[in-house]
Design a protein around this motif. Structure first.
Motif, short mmCIF file in Angstrom:
data_model
loop_
_atom_site.label_atom_id
_atom_site.label_comp_id
_atom_site.label_asym_id
_atom_site.label_seq_id
_atom_site.Cartn_x
_atom_site.Cartn_y
_atom_site.Cartn_z
N MET A 1 8.07 11.56 -8.07
CA MET A 1 7.53 10.11 -8.69
C MET A 1 5.54 10.71 -8.84
N SER A 2 5.33 9.23 -9.66
CA SER A 2 4.09 10.01 -10.03
C SER A 2 2.88 9.37 -8.93
N VAL A 3 2.07 10.02 -8.86
CA VAL A 3 0.25 9.98 -8.84
C VAL A 3 0.61 8.85 -8.13
N LEU A 4 0.46 7.58 -9.29
CA LEU A 4 -0.08 5.94 -9.40
C LEU A 4 1.01 5.51 -8.52
N GLU A 5 2.22 6.13 -8.68
CA GLU A 5 3.04 5.69 -7.99
C GLU A 5 3.17 5.50 -6.21
N VAL A 6 3.07 6.48 -5.93
CA VAL A 6 2.41 6.66 -4.64
C VAL A 6 1.62 6.32 -4.15
N LEU A 7 -0.41 6.05 -4.72
CA LEU A 7 -0.85 5.27 -4.74
C LEU A 7 -0.42 3.63 -4.00
N LYS A 8 0.51 3.67 -5.02
CA LYS A 8 0.69 2.30 -5.31
C LYS A 8 1.46 1.56 -4.17
N GLU A 9 3.04 2.53 -3.52
CA GLU A 9 3.90 2.37 -2.43
C GLU A 9 2.49 2.25 -1.19
N ARG A 10 1.84 3.25 -1.26
CA ARG A 10 1.39 3.41 0.06
C ARG A 10 0.08 2.59 0.14
N GLY A 11 0.26 1.64 -0.68
CA GLY A 11 -1.46 0.26 -0.48
C GLY A 11 -2.66 0.37 -0.60
N TYR A 12 -2.32 1.37 -1.61
CA TYR A 12 -4.05 2.49 -1.81
C TYR A 12 -5.15 1.28 -2.90
N ILE A 13 -4.42 0.94 -3.87
CA ILE A 13 -5.28 0.06 -5.03
C ILE A 13 -5.50 -0.93 -5.44
N ALA A 14 -6.78 -1.60 -4.98
CA ALA A 14 -6.84 -3.16 -5.21
C ALA A 14 -7.33 -3.17 -6.70
N GLN A 15 -7.81 -2.53 -7.57
CA GLN A 15 -7.89 -2.76 -9.14
C GLN A 15 -7.60 -1.39 -10.45
#
Length: 406
Positions: A1-15
């Motif tokens: 899993m890429s780091v972007l997918e990790v950040l998305k899955e864990r709920g970090y990203i807003a924009q």
């Protein structure tokens, strides 16, 4: 899993400024990115944990973080997300605060061998020639566009100083400097920084003809939309002298049932399968999830030893096992005998004010050795001191020990 997918899955990203390009970039290359921290206090607090955890996830995936301390911008103040102007600090205060930040971040981020960089924007901002800066940087900004930024809109009614109006230009310039010095191609930050981040991305495009990127994170809030990490005493700090490891542990142990899964995802490294399993627990069982959350976050911030002590203290008080000596303790002298309980607790900083103490007693929320204090004028009696200590409880869950010096 890429780091972007990790950040998305864990709920970090807003924009994100360029989602598809960022996805490809993070998969194919190891990038340098930065997050800015204004060193306006002598400790980080719970609100900073989202940025710190994101840097840690990125570094674990092989990317290089730059922690940019706003030694220059802290001399001005950032209007983003505020309705008032920030207090201006001296250079000495800023340097002292910056040192404290690095110590706290080292629990999460590896600064050895250039794996992460700590930089201070005072290095380039304090020596700027104003006329040259306006000609070189100011020419790329239109006032109309700047006034559309959310950071400025909230201040327009009260009055926005020209000092603060410059903040967006300086933050954009920081990004440009880091791009030139370190090949930094991405700025990350809280969602209240969106306008400033876009300004930097555009400045790099205009000055260097190169593509840079921006990403913002959700703010750490409860399910009711309130900022997490706030109590009646104020912020929950990462410095153990300002918020003891026990108080820190208890804050997470007592958060709302609906906030447990979100906090586990954002503030721990537990696998998401485990996070979801704990998040599904209901009624009394959710307390097990809260214990896991409290222990994991305290371990990350204060280390495993302090997390275990806090856990044992909580067990001693709430479950009748464990070790009571780990409960937060305050030394008091023997002359407290015969003095009003409210006066003693105020001097020991157990209560923020005497009026708050009286209100607590009137509402039936103050206990000495698990016996409710009924009278606002009640005094400390000798028989209240057991094994040279008095156990004080505020409400259902906040305990303190007064250690009586012999």
């Amino acid at each position: 899993m890429s780091v972007l997918e990790v950040l998305k899955e864990r709920g970090y990203i807003a924009q994100m400024t360029h989602e598809e390009e960022i996805e490809k970039l993070l998969e194919k290359e190891k990038i340098t990115f930065y997050i800015g921290f204004d060193p306006t206090a002598d400790s980080l607090h719970v609100g900073h944990l989202i940025q710190i955890m994101t840097m840690a996830h990125m570094q674990r995936a092989g990317h290089r973080p730059i922690v940019l301390l706003g030694g220059g911008t802290a001399l001005i103040g950032d209007p983003s997300g505020r309705t008032d102007m920030r207090k201006m600090l001296t250079k000495e205060e800023i340097d002292r605060n910056a040192e404290a930040f690095k110590k706290q971040m080292e629990r999460f981020i590896d600064f050895s061998e250039g794996k992460a960089i700590m930089e201070n924007n005072a290095k380039w901002l304090l020596g700027l020639n104003y006329i040259e800066f306006l000609r070189d940087i100011g020419v790329h900004f239109t006032v109309n566009r700047m006034l559309e930024a959310e950071a400025f809109k909230t201040r327009m009614e009260r009055g926005l100083t020209f000092l603060e109006f410059n903040y967006m230009l300086m933050q954009a310039y920081d990004f440009l400097e880091l791009y030139r010095r370190y090949g930094c191609v991405m700025q990350m930050g809280g969602n209240d920084q969106w306008s400033n981040i876009i300004a930097g991305v555009e400045l790099i495009r205009k000055k260097e003809g190169k593509q840079a990127y921006g990403m913002t994170f959700v703010l750490l809030t409860t399910s009711e939309g309130k900022k997490m990490g706030k109590t009646e005493k104020g912020a929950i700090w990462l410095d153990p002298k300002k918020t003891s490891p026990y108080e820190f542990y208890q804050y997470w142990r007592n958060i709302g049932d609906n906030d447990v899964e979100k906090a586990l995802a954002l503030l721990t490294f537990l696998p998401m399968d485990e996070v979801r399993r704990l998040g599904r627990l209901r009624d009394k069982e959710i307390n097990e999830a809260k214990k896991v959350l409290a222990f994991e976050v305290t371990k990350l911030v204060h280390g495993e030893e302090e997390a275990l002590k806090a856990q044992k203290a909580a067990e001693a008080l709430f479950e009748g096992g464990g070790e009571i000596e780990h409960v937060p303790s305050i030394e008091v002298s023997q002359d407290i005998i015969g003095r009003k309980i409210v006066d003693v607790l105020f001097e020991a900083k157990v209560i923020p004010s005497k009026s708050e103490g009286r209100r607590l007693i009137q509402q039936g929320g103050l206990y000495i050795n698990d016996k409710r204090v009924e009278n606002v004028d009640e005094c400390i009696k000798e028989e209240m001191i057991k094994e040279n200590a008095i156990l004080v409880r505020k409400g259902k869950k906040e305990y303190h020990r007064l250690l009586v010096k012999e």
